[in-house]
Motif scaffolding. Structure first.
Motif, PDB file in Angstrom:
ATOM      1  N   THR A   1       0.844  -1.099  -0.241  1.00 26.38           N
ATOM      2  CA  THR A   1      -0.234   0.075  -0.031  1.00 26.38           C
ATOM      3  C   THR A   1       0.880   1.247   0.032  1.00 26.38           C
ATOM      4  OG1 THR A   1      -0.078   0.051   2.323  1.00 26.38           O
ATOM      5  CG2 THR A   1      -2.056  -0.990   1.317  1.00 26.38           C
TER       6      THR A   1
ATOM      7  N   THR B   1      -6.766   3.336   0.308  1.00 27.71           N
ATOM      8  CA  THR B   1      -7.497   2.240  -0.701  1.00 27.71           C
ATOM      9  C   THR B   1      -8.409   2.785  -1.565  1.00 27.71           C
ATOM     10  OG1 THR B   1      -8.758   1.230   1.021  1.00 27.71           O
ATOM     11  CG2 THR B   1      -6.791   0.299   0.914  1.00 27.71           C
TER      12      THR B   1
ATOM     13  N   ASP C   1     -11.104   4.171  -7.230  1.00 35.19           N
ATOM     14  CA  ASP C   1      -9.611   3.819  -6.818  1.00 35.19           C
ATOM     15  C   ASP C   1      -8.958   5.238  -6.548  1.00 35.19           C
ATOM     16  OD1 ASP C   1      -9.830   1.064  -7.350  1.00 35.19           O
ATOM     17  OD2 ASP C   1      -9.140   1.299  -9.316  1.00 35.19           O
TER      18      ASP C   1
ATOM     19  N   ALA D   1      -7.530  -6.711   3.891  1.00 37.37           N
ATOM     20  CA  ALA D   1      -7.023  -5.623   2.780  1.00 37.37           C
ATOM     21  C   ALA D   1      -6.836  -4.245   3.572  1.00 37.37           C
ATOM     22  CB  ALA D   1      -8.019  -5.489   1.927  1.00 37.37           C
TER      23      ALA D   1
END
Length: 710
Positions: free
Chosen positions: A288, A336, A383, A538
């Motif tokens: 990330t 994210t 996104d 996640a």
């Protein structure tokens, strides 16, 4: 009480204890000449006469001594006694309330442990501005939109009160804005600056015309670079309030608020990262990007408005109706994803109130009313490509409806014994439509049921200065939109509303001249289906129901006016406030997958919270306010394997009032935050993915400025 660690803290603690054991406070000192004199060694001393403490609760203003609920008022003077950019010091002085700030502008507030389900914002607590619900139909409350300088007072009712105020299980907070009770024409301009690029400007003006019309206008600008990297704040607010008594028995009130808020979110750190550099923002990993790369932050532009009308139909019957609504443009670039939300809310609250007396010894009243809210929410996630929206991830429309029909009856016998009972029928529903991605069930309805919420309470005055109280009430708090549709971008149709029964007893005692007041509450609240935050692999959050959360608590507060006003002593006035909360919060049966957390400490709730405030007035109109807050260690995950360290936070603010002319005053002020230079986290991430629990708060820092009053 936990052991103290530093000599400065021990000194402060013993000073506060000595003050509390002397005699003595509180709010609402009357001005003008003293009502009584007494002689001591041929020296005449002034005896301060203090007004009864009152609170806006259960439809009207009441004396706190005879109230059936655990309650407290916060005045504008108490808010201004510390840093004026935040409500944290004032609210954290109330036992049972804990307000946190993970970074400038990022607030969380818990009343009696509700922080367990509020990683962002406020849950379980119903908040109003006057008669207008600040808590929207989806259950969210944007407290960070309000400028502290625009507040006249804050009234806190602790414990479930859904029988009259709709869905809540922690309590009710009512904020009174400036402008509705203006007694004289006045205005002020505040300019200040401080550490980490802090800049603050506040302008306020209040006017009263012939006692029939009054208004206020408040404007503020607050900016800060923040202590940590990527934690800046930029906030602008505009608020106006108007009150028009257009006939002898009718009045109209109008409130409008616009806030433009942007703050960066630096993200949580691991313990190793905190030790390496507490000022860093969340760094990148192999999977990330960093918080700074993604430009993580919040953009919130909200317009909130309400209009209320009150009419006295005759000497016994009155009617009140208020209409309110809000429009929010919300953006949240996150690690994210990049989220956009369009939120619109409309609401109404109306009731009839009837008051009568059988004779001089028996008085009674009853109220019957309705409160309803409707919310429309368009949520889109993309996104996040380094702070810019990219490919579409999800889009959903969610609409909320909450309603409450309520009835209350109260009787007062011989001006000593108060009995009251209330019943609310609460209903909460949500319907959703998923536009992207395609799902087998793209739309549907979620009902959290219709539930009766009773409350039975009593208060008995054993003497003119001592009262005992007891209450039994039901709490009901449905999931918010942020929990049903959390950052994993899925709609959780399995969440259930929290419910429970609260049992509470209390005692309040004040001296004859109200120079010393103490309040004690003991409660037990077993919550079913408690909502708890979890994180997936996640790092996205989702929420589950814990089977049972057992909450037991003790809250005690003391206000003391140790020294009456005297104009010939070195210390002309000394006030003390001390508040302590003990939270025995434990999970009942609680299992997630194969992990059994039954019997563990409830996540994010400290066992002990203790606050103390000393307010001095010296000659030449010099003032000094010292506040101390102790927080015991806090479990940061459900398994209780990670705890935050306990800490002592000491803050000081000095003022110097200068009377320039009959219509022009000036106050110079300077303050120090975190005097002890403690290493602590004022807001922790709960059940954090990758062990990123900590949001370090600044060490010792300073501010100063000037307030001009005219």
């Amino acid at each position: 009480m936990p052991n103290e660690e530093s000599w400065m803290t021990r000194l402060l603690t013993w000073l506060v204890l000595a003050c509390c054991l002397s005699s003595t406070i509180v709010y609402g000192q009357t001005t003008g000449s003293d009502s009584a004199n007494k002689e001591n060694d041929d020296t005449e001393q002034k005896v301060v006469e203090l007004e009864p403490m009152e609170i806006i609760a259960h439809f009207n203003k009441q004396s706190v001594l005879g109230l059936t609920a655990s309650a407290q008022s916060i005045t504008a003077e108490q808010i201004e006694a510390q840093q004026t950019t935040t409500l944290l010091p004032a609210l954290n002085a109330v036992p049972g309330i804990r307000m946190e700030q993970r970074s400038p502008g990022s607030y969380r507030l818990a009343m009696r442990g509700s922080l367990i389900r509020s990683p962002f914002g406020i849950r379980n607590v119903k908040m109003y501005m006057d008669e207008f619900s600040l808590t929207d139909a989806g259950g969210n409350t944007y407290l960070n939109l309000i400028d502290p300088a625009s507040i006249d007072s804050i009234h806190v009712l602790k414990g479930p009160d859904g029988s009259l105020y709709g869905a809540n299980s922690g309590g009710v907070i009512r904020i009174q804005p400036k402008g509705f009770d203006v007694f004289q024409n006045q205005g002020s301009l505040l300019l200040s600056a401080g550490s980490f690029g802090l800049q603050q400007e506040q302008f306020s003006v209040q006017r009263s015309l012939d006692n029939d019309y009054s208004f206020s206008f408040d404007q503020s600008l607050t900016r800060s670079d923040g202590y940590r990297d990527h934690s800046s704040l930029d906030k602008k607010t505009y608020q106006t309030a108007h009150k028009w008594r257009y006939s002898e028995h009718k009045e109209l009130r109008l409130l409008a608020l616009y806030s433009d808020l942007h703050y960066q979110t630096p993200g949580g750190l691991t313990e190793a990262q905190r030790q390496e550099n507490p000022r860093m923002s969340r760094p990148a990993t192999a999977f990330t990007p960093s918080a700074e790369e993604q430009q993580a932050g919040i953009y919130n532009k909200t317009f909130f408005a309400g209009v209320a009308h009150e009419a006295r139909i005759n000497d016994k019957l009155t009617h009140s109706i208020s209409l309110f609504g809000s429009d929010t443009d919300f953006e949240n670039p996150f690690i994210t994803n990049y989220e956009f939300r369009q939120e619109q809310n409309l609401g109404m609250r109306t009731y009839f109130s009837y008051q009568d007396r059988v004779n001089d010894n028996i008085q009674w009243q009853m109220q019957f009313g309705f409160e309803g809210q409707k919310g429309w929410n368009d949520i889109v996630n993309y996104d996040n490509n380094q702070g810019k929206p990219a490919a579409l991830q999800a889009r959903d429309d969610l609409d909320n409806t909450q309603s409450s029909v309520f009835y209350r009856a109260m009787v007062n016998l011989y001006d000593r014994w108060t009995l009251e009972a209330s019943l609310g029928l609460n209903q909460a529903d949500m319907n959703y439509q998923s536009h992207f991605p395609e799902t087998p069930d793209p739309d549907g309805d979620i009902s959290f049921g219709s539930i009766f919420m009773p409350r039975v309470a009593t208060s008995y005055r054993l003497s003119d200065s001592l009262a005992v109280r007891a209450s039994v009430s039901k709490g009901f708090s449905p999931p918010t939109i942020a929990e049903v549709r959390s950052s994993d971008n899925t709609i959780n149709t399995e969440l259930e509303a929290e419910t429970g029964i609260n049992y509470e007893v209390g005692l309040r005692w004040e001296t004859a001249n109200r120079r010393f007041i103490t309040d004690l509450s003991i409660y037990k609240y077993n919550m079913d289906n408690g909502i708890v935050r979890q994180l997936n692999e996640a790092g996205a959050e989702y929420f589950v129901n814990a089977a049972e959360i057992k909450q037991k608590g003790i809250e005690a507060a003391i206000w003391a006016y140790l020294l009456p006003s005297s104009y010939d002593g070195w210390i002309q006035s000394l006030r003390v406030q001390s508040a302590v909360s003990y939270n025995h919060y434990r999970f009942g049966h609680y299992q997630v997958n194969n992990n059994d957390y039954s019997g563990n400490h409830v996540t994010a709730v400290p066992d002990w919270v203790w606050s103390n405030t000393l307010s001095f007035v010296f000659p030449k109109q010099i003032g000094l306010n010292i506040s101390h807050n102790f927080m015991s260690k806090i479990p940061l995950n459900d398994s209780n394997t990670v705890y935050s360290d306990k800490y002592h936070l000491l803050q000081m603010k000095g003022t110097w009032d200068l009377n320039i002319s009959s219509s022009f005053d000036m106050q110079l002020f300077a303050g120090v935050d975190n005097v002890l230079n403690e290493e602590y986290s004022l807001g922790n991430d709960i059940n954090a993915f990758g062990n990123r629990y900590f949001n370090p708060a600044p060490g010792r820092n300073y501010y100063g400025g000037v307030t001009i009053e005219f």
